[in-house]
Design a protein around this motif. Structure first.
Motif, PDB file in Angstrom:
ATOM      1  N   ILE A 100       0.843  -1.201   0.000  1.00  0.00           N
ATOM      2  CA  ILE A 100       0.000   0.000   0.000  1.00  0.00           C
ATOM      3  C   ILE A 100       0.879   1.251   0.000  1.00  0.00           C
ATOM      4  O   ILE A 100       0.674   2.187  -0.776  1.00  0.00           O
ATOM      5  CB  ILE A 100      -0.935   0.018   1.233  1.00  0.00           C
ATOM      6  N   LEU A 101       1.874   1.261   0.880  1.00  0.00           N
ATOM      7  CA  LEU A 101       2.721   2.459   1.013  1.00  0.00           C
ATOM      8  C   LEU A 101       3.587   2.677  -0.226  1.00  0.00           C
ATOM      9  O   LEU A 101       3.798   3.809  -0.650  1.00  0.00           O
ATOM     10  CB  LEU A 101       3.578   2.354   2.276  1.00  0.00           C
ATOM     11  N   ALA A 102       4.083   1.584  -0.822  1.00  0.00           N
ATOM     12  CA  ALA A 102       4.874   1.736  -2.054  1.00  0.00           C
ATOM     13  C   ALA A 102       3.984   2.271  -3.179  1.00  0.00           C
ATOM     14  O   ALA A 102       4.445   2.985  -4.072  1.00  0.00           O
ATOM     15  CB  ALA A 102       5.508   0.401  -2.452  1.00  0.00           C
ATOM     16  N   TRP A 103       2.708   1.919  -3.112  1.00  0.00           N
ATOM     17  CA  TRP A 103       1.751   2.350  -4.140  1.00  0.00           C
ATOM     18  C   TRP A 103       1.366   3.817  -3.970  1.00  0.00           C
ATOM     19  O   TRP A 103       1.421   4.613  -4.909  1.00  0.00           O
ATOM     20  CB  TRP A 103       0.513   1.439  -4.044  1.00  0.00           C
ATOM     21  N   ILE A 104       0.980   4.209  -2.743  1.00  0.00           N
ATOM     22  CA  ILE A 104       0.479   5.576  -2.539  1.00  0.00           C
ATOM     23  C   ILE A 104       1.569   6.558  -2.145  1.00  0.00           C
ATOM     24  O   ILE A 104       1.348   7.771  -2.219  1.00  0.00           O
ATOM     25  CB  ILE A 104      -0.672   5.632  -1.497  1.00  0.00           C
ATOM     26  N   GLY A 105       2.737   6.057  -1.723  1.00  0.00           N
ATOM     27  CA  GLY A 105       3.824   6.957  -1.326  1.00  0.00           C
ATOM     28  C   GLY A 105       4.102   8.032  -2.372  1.00  0.00           C
ATOM     29  O   GLY A 105       4.120   9.231  -2.050  1.00  0.00           O
ATOM     30  N   PRO A 106       4.297   7.642  -3.635  1.00  0.00           N
ATOM     31  CA  PRO A 106       4.540   8.664  -4.657  1.00  0.00           C
ATOM     32  C   PRO A 106       3.341   9.593  -4.849  1.00  0.00           C
ATOM     33  O   PRO A 106       3.506  10.799  -5.044  1.00  0.00           O
ATOM     34  CB  PRO A 106       4.796   7.830  -5.926  1.00  0.00           C
ATOM     35  N   GLN A 107       2.127   9.052  -4.763  1.00  0.00           N
ATOM     36  CA  GLN A 107       0.928   9.886  -4.925  1.00  0.00           C
ATOM     37  C   GLN A 107       0.842  10.944  -3.830  1.00  0.00           C
ATOM     38  O   GLN A 107       0.329  12.041  -4.040  1.00  0.00           O
ATOM     39  CB  GLN A 107      -0.340   9.019  -4.878  1.00  0.00           C
ATOM     40  N   LEU A 108       1.333  10.597  -2.633  1.00  0.00           N
ATOM     41  CA  LEU A 108       1.193  11.486  -1.478  1.00  0.00           C
ATOM     42  C   LEU A 108       2.420  12.371  -1.249  1.00  0.00           C
ATOM     43  O   LEU A 108       2.471  13.125  -0.272  1.00  0.00           O
ATOM     44  CB  LEU A 108       0.937  10.657  -0.210  1.00  0.00           C
ATOM     45  N   GLY A 109       3.415  12.245  -2.123  1.00  0.00           N
ATOM     46  CA  GLY A 109       4.641  13.008  -1.901  1.00  0.00           C
ATOM     47  C   GLY A 109       5.462  12.473  -0.747  1.00  0.00           C
ATOM     48  O   GLY A 109       6.243  13.191  -0.132  1.00  0.00           O
ATOM     49  N   LEU A 110       5.314  11.190  -0.443  1.00  0.00           N
ATOM     50  CA  LEU A 110       6.043  10.585   0.681  1.00  0.00           C
ATOM     51  C   LEU A 110       7.046   9.530   0.223  1.00  0.00           C
ATOM     52  O   LEU A 110       7.449   8.661   0.995  1.00  0.00           O
ATOM     53  CB  LEU A 110       5.041   9.948   1.662  1.00  0.00           C
ATOM     54  N   ALA A 111       7.436   9.597  -1.047  1.00  0.00           N
ATOM     55  CA  ALA A 111       8.449   8.679  -1.578  1.00  0.00           C
ATOM     56  C   ALA A 111       9.391   9.478  -2.462  1.00  0.00           C
ATOM     57  O   ALA A 111       8.998  10.503  -3.026  1.00  0.00           O
ATOM     58  CB  ALA A 111       7.781   7.563  -2.378  1.00  0.00           C
ATOM     59  N   PRO A 112      10.631   9.018  -2.570  1.00  0.00           N
ATOM     60  CA  PRO A 112      11.571   9.727  -3.442  1.00  0.00           C
ATOM     61  C   PRO A 112      11.241   9.460  -4.909  1.00  0.00           C
ATOM     62  O   PRO A 112      10.391   8.625  -5.230  1.00  0.00           O
ATOM     63  CB  PRO A 112      12.925   9.117  -3.064  1.00  0.00           C
ATOM     64  N   ASP A 113      11.902  10.163  -5.788  1.00  0.00           N
ATOM     65  CA  ASP A 113      11.793   9.870  -7.220  1.00  0.00           C
ATOM     66  C   ASP A 113      12.774   8.746  -7.561  1.00  0.00           C
ATOM     67  O   ASP A 113      13.786   8.586  -6.901  1.00  0.00           O
ATOM     68  CB  ASP A 113      12.155  11.117  -8.037  1.00  0.00           C
ATOM     69  N   GLY A 114      12.474   8.016  -8.604  1.00  0.00           N
ATOM     70  CA  GLY A 114      13.448   7.044  -9.094  1.00  0.00           C
ATOM     71  C   GLY A 114      13.221   5.664  -8.516  1.00  0.00           C
ATOM     72  O   GLY A 114      13.001   5.498  -7.317  1.00  0.00           O
ATOM     73  N   ASP A 115      13.280   4.658  -9.382  1.00  0.00           N
ATOM     74  CA  ASP A 115      12.976   3.291  -8.975  1.00  0.00           C
ATOM     75  C   ASP A 115      13.904   2.769  -7.888  1.00  0.00           C
ATOM     76  O   ASP A 115      13.468   2.068  -6.966  1.00  0.00           O
ATOM     77  CB  ASP A 115      13.067   2.354 -10.187  1.00  0.00           C
ATOM     78  N   SER A 116      15.189   3.070  -7.970  1.00  0.00           N
ATOM     79  CA  SER A 116      16.089   2.440  -7.005  1.00  0.00           C
ATOM     80  C   SER A 116      16.015   3.145  -5.652  1.00  0.00           C
ATOM     81  O   SER A 116      16.130   2.496  -4.610  1.00  0.00           O
ATOM     82  CB  SER A 116      17.515   2.359  -7.552  1.00  0.00           C
ATOM     83  N   ASP A 117      15.782   4.463  -5.644  1.00  0.00           N
ATOM     84  CA  ASP A 117      15.569   5.126  -4.353  1.00  0.00           C
ATOM     85  C   ASP A 117      14.260   4.648  -3.710  1.00  0.00           C
ATOM     86  O   ASP A 117      14.182   4.479  -2.494  1.00  0.00           O
ATOM     87  CB  ASP A 117      15.544   6.652  -4.526  1.00  0.00           C
ATOM     88  N   ARG A 118      13.269   4.416  -4.537  1.00  0.00           N
ATOM     89  CA  ARG A 118      12.009   3.869  -3.994  1.00  0.00           C
ATOM     90  C   ARG A 118      12.198   2.449  -3.463  1.00  0.00           C
ATOM     91  O   ARG A 118      11.597   2.062  -2.456  1.00  0.00           O
ATOM     92  CB  ARG A 118      10.926   3.886  -5.070  1.00  0.00           C
ATOM     93  N   ALA A 119      13.042   1.680  -4.132  1.00  0.00           N
ATOM     94  CA  ALA A 119      13.317   0.311  -3.658  1.00  0.00           C
ATOM     95  C   ALA A 119      13.976   0.347  -2.281  1.00  0.00           C
ATOM     96  O   ALA A 119      13.681  -0.471  -1.409  1.00  0.00           O
ATOM     97  CB  ALA A 119      14.201  -0.418  -4.667  1.00  0.00           C
TER      98      ALA A 119
END
Lengths: 235, 235
Positions: free
Chosen positions: A71-90
């Motif tokens: 859930i968090l990996a999914w909505i994190g980017p939508q909510l501005g709570l995840a970094p940009d880029g696949d490897s930073d998100r990983a």
């Protein structure tokens, strides 16, 4: 469109990691089971095309996603709570999953040998499991989080990069849970993890989080949840 | 550039979920600890800027990612083992995490009350935990996977959509592990989950996977791993 959160209505539990992300972002959401006592949740568990094995799950339009880290990996980017880029998100996902492992172990302190039975039916086993958790695992997990903060090249304010992510909110929740359930042991470990405590304090001071914690939307810790205060556990 | 996998060299364990993805895709990778007995792995655990709490972790260039589900969510798209689109990927991630929950519970059958002690030191507790796992949890998890397959609108060949994803490979591994560790109980449950068995068979028949399983790269199940065959567990 509002997010619909489905989780047990009387505990923080695993749903709290999702609530904190939604609250921190000021997202439009409904905590559905708080309004219908879990009725829609039970129905969706049975009927959804993509059934969740267990709550929590989150619905946005036609899509329902379960498992906290998913859930968090999914909505994190939508909510501005995840970094940009696949490897930073990983990397943020990895941190979240490690905190999730701690949550499983915290749960297993009161349910070590029978997931379907009450704590009262497995008290000696629970005491043994809690001892290892208290004396070894809390220090190992929080020591790891301290190292992650210490080695973050963008600074030690947050776990990953130079902005807050959902993993920081989860670290806050884990720190709160440990302080509730194992107050003495948590205090002992946290003397050696000042950066973890600082993240906890930084999250608690966010205006939206402070308002949430002070509202009736925040359920109090209790002994039906994951972090339980049983006096015989601490020491 | 080759992937470098870091995991314990003598067990399938959690590393196997990553190995299967790399093998199924025909990816260029090195199973590092099989060559140096874990030396580089232990060094990286201590020195990496983004330290893993535990193996496995995977290195690609300068980036190291740990936690099986985070690794697979990261490399799945690179290997052609994930769908397109954030929400379809979130669903595959959810399925993977649910299988990961089963793996934790399989592990806890032999380590229910003390993660730092041997199985021999917690045999009565292990027997009790194994009973619940065998009689209730295996059926609950595989029954859920069967429902996921049954309700997949793109057909029941694979768990998500109409193409194989890393989650199907993980379901194969879980089915193999359960058959190894709990042969009678797994056979009983699998009579009612024909779609799960069909996915298992479909994966085993993939030319690259068949070649891998037949090679020395596939470590045999053994009693140091997660799925352990203790005769007193089954029945």
């Amino acid at each position: 469109m509002a997010y619909e959160l489905y989780y047990w209505p009387t505990i923080q539990g695993r749903g709290e990691f999702v609530r904190l992300a939604l609250e921190a972002a000021g997202a439009d959401y409904v905590d559905v089971s708080r309004q219908d006592d879990g009725e829609a949740m039970m129905r969706l568990m049975k009927t959804a095309d993509t059934p969740a094995f267990a709550p929590p799950f989150l619905k946005l339009g036609e899509r329902t996603i379960g498992q906290v880290a998913a859930i968090l990996a999914w909505i994190g980017p939508q909510l501005g709570l995840a970094p940009d880029g696949d490897s930073d998100r990983a990397w943020v996902n990895q941190v979240q999953l490690t905190l999730a492992d701690l949550v499983v172990e915290a749960h297993d302190t009161h349910h070590p040998v029978d997931l379907a039975a009450y704590y009262d039916e497995q008290k000696p086993e629970a005491a043994r499991r809690a001892k290892g958790f208290r004396d070894q695992r809390i220090g190992k997990f929080l020591g790891w989080a301290e190292r992650v903060l210490e080695r973050n090249r963008a600074g030690s304010d947050w776990l990953a990069g130079d902005r807050m992510t959902y993993a920081d909110l989860s670290l806050f929740q884990v720190a709160e849970g440990l302080r509730y359930a194992f107050p003495q042991a948590a205090a002992r470990v946290m003397r050696d993890t000042p950066r973890v405590v600082a993240v906890r304090d930084r999250v608690a001071a966010l205006p939206r989080i402070a308002a949430y914690l002070d509202s009736p939307r925040r359920i109090a810790f209790n002994e039906d949840g994951i972090f339980r205060r049983y006096p015989e556990f601490d020491g």
